[in-house]
Design a protein around this motif. Sequence first.
Motif, mmCIF file in Angstrom:
data_model
loop_
_atom_site.group_PDB
_atom_site.id
_atom_site.type_symbol
_atom_site.label_atom_id
_atom_site.label_comp_id
_atom_site.label_asym_id
_atom_site.label_seq_id
_atom_site.Cartn_x
_atom_site.Cartn_y
_atom_site.Cartn_z
ATOM 1 N N LEU A 63 97.234 54.689 -36.945
ATOM 2 C CA LEU A 63 97.244 54.212 -35.661
ATOM 3 C C LEU A 63 98.775 54.133 -35.231
ATOM 4 C CD1 LEU A 63 94.318 51.499 -35.456
ATOM 5 C CD2 LEU A 63 94.643 53.500 -34.224
ATOM 6 N N ALA A 64 99.498 53.679 -36.159
ATOM 7 C CA ALA A 64 101.013 53.523 -35.699
ATOM 8 C C ALA A 64 101.555 54.894 -35.674
ATOM 9 C CB ALA A 64 101.642 52.861 -37.134
ATOM 10 N N ALA A 65 101.284 55.993 -36.398
ATOM 11 C CA ALA A 65 101.794 57.453 -36.312
ATOM 12 C C ALA A 65 101.147 57.932 -34.770
ATOM 13 C CB ALA A 65 101.103 58.146 -37.216
ATOM 14 N N LYS A 66 100.036 57.454 -34.589
ATOM 15 C CA LYS A 66 99.517 58.094 -33.145
ATOM 16 C C LYS A 66 100.144 57.683 -32.130
ATOM 17 C CE LYS A 66 94.968 58.854 -32.721
ATOM 18 N NZ LYS A 66 93.612 58.813 -32.828
ATOM 19 N N ALA A 67 100.509 55.931 -32.301
ATOM 20 C CA ALA A 67 101.257 55.336 -31.294
ATOM 21 C C ALA A 67 102.613 56.078 -31.027
ATOM 22 C CB ALA A 67 101.526 54.107 -31.677
ATOM 23 N N LYS A 68 103.264 56.399 -32.098
ATOM 24 C CA LYS A 68 104.723 56.949 -31.993
ATOM 25 C C LYS A 68 104.637 58.413 -31.520
ATOM 26 C CE LYS A 68 106.343 53.826 -35.583
ATOM 27 N NZ LYS A 68 106.720 53.739 -37.094
ATOM 28 N N GLU A 69 103.533 59.056 -31.614
ATOM 29 C CA GLU A 69 103.546 60.657 -31.089
ATOM 30 C C GLU A 69 103.090 60.414 -29.646
ATOM 31 O OE1 GLU A 69 100.860 62.319 -33.861
ATOM 32 O OE2 GLU A 69 102.298 62.062 -35.543
ATOM 33 N N GLY A 70 102.587 59.298 -29.067
ATOM 34 C CA GLY A 70 101.959 59.037 -27.839
ATOM 35 C C GLY A 70 100.497 59.700 -27.724
ATOM 36 N N LYS A 71 99.811 59.691 -28.810
ATOM 37 C CA LYS A 71 98.501 60.281 -28.979
ATOM 38 C C LYS A 71 97.483 59.298 -28.967
ATOM 39 C CE LYS A 71 99.983 64.410 -30.941
ATOM 40 N NZ LYS A 71 100.187 65.409 -31.901
ATOM 41 N N LEU A 72 97.558 57.696 -28.679
ATOM 42 C CA LEU A 72 96.753 57.012 -28.912
ATOM 43 C C LEU A 72 95.564 57.029 -27.669
ATOM 44 C CD1 LEU A 72 98.225 53.442 -29.916
ATOM 45 C CD2 LEU A 72 96.579 54.727 -31.124
ATOM 46 N N GLN A 73 94.427 57.087 -27.992
ATOM 47 C CA GLN A 73 93.275 57.056 -26.738
ATOM 48 C C GLN A 73 93.226 55.726 -26.307
ATOM 49 O OE1 GLN A 73 91.976 59.812 -25.937
ATOM 50 N NE2 GLN A 73 93.751 60.792 -27.123
ATOM 51 N N PRO A 74 92.694 55.279 -25.174
ATOM 52 C CA PRO A 74 92.599 53.820 -24.826
ATOM 53 C C PRO A 74 91.718 53.082 -25.414
ATOM 54 C CG PRO A 74 92.561 55.367 -22.717
ATOM 55 C CD PRO A 74 92.604 56.164 -23.968
ATOM 56 N N GLN A 75 90.575 53.638 -26.000
ATOM 57 C CA GLN A 75 89.724 52.741 -26.983
ATOM 58 C C GLN A 75 90.455 52.342 -28.220
ATOM 59 O OE1 GLN A 75 88.993 55.801 -25.877
ATOM 60 N NE2 GLN A 75 88.514 57.257 -27.737
ATOM 61 N N GLU A 76 91.647 53.011 -28.815
ATOM 62 C CA GLU A 76 92.248 52.340 -29.894
ATOM 63 C C GLU A 76 93.064 51.257 -29.538
ATOM 64 O OE1 GLU A 76 92.402 56.551 -32.459
ATOM 65 O OE2 GLU A 76 93.562 56.444 -30.569
ATOM 66 N N PHE A 77 93.558 50.989 -28.281
ATOM 67 C CA PHE A 77 94.597 50.069 -27.924
ATOM 68 C C PHE A 77 94.069 48.882 -26.789
ATOM 69 C CE2 PHE A 77 95.853 53.248 -25.286
ATOM 70 C CZ PHE A 77 96.129 52.850 -24.162
ATOM 71 N N MET A 78 93.005 49.363 -26.068
ATOM 72 C CA MET A 78 92.518 48.195 -25.282
ATOM 73 C C MET A 78 91.331 47.534 -25.725
ATOM 74 S SD MET A 78 92.568 50.489 -21.791
ATOM 75 C CE MET A 78 92.267 49.504 -20.722
ATOM 76 N N GLY A 79 91.569 46.219 -26.202
ATOM 77 C CA GLY A 79 90.613 45.320 -26.972
ATOM 78 C C GLY A 79 91.378 44.784 -28.082
ATOM 79 N N GLY A 80 90.524 44.249 -28.989
ATOM 80 C CA GLY A 80 90.727 43.577 -30.103
ATOM 81 C C GLY A 80 90.786 42.084 -29.771
#
Length: 110
Positions: A63-80
Amino acid sequence: MRRCFNTVCAQHACMHAATTRCRQYHNIDVNVAVNSPAGLMVPFVRGADKKGLLAISQEVKELAAKAKEGKLQPQEFMGGTFTISNLGMYGIKQFAAIVNPPQAAILAVG
């Protein structure tokens, strides 16, 4: 770590940052703050209470790698339900973290 999630998060599952109401969470999804070119991103590990430390570690790295590459999908960061923010690697000894509603709590590690 799993014992920590099961014990602490489950005992305090009714905390809710946005209101004075009590919201019962039936899942423990742990967010991890990640510095990215787009700013602070907070992706989360779903069902962290049901995973071992190795699985959580691997998922956080992905997830950190995807975040740094700007490739996170909304379902991966909206929630928790709970966030861990660590600034210790920058020499920070302590800091005040802000809870992102509707999460229950945040742990600031310095």
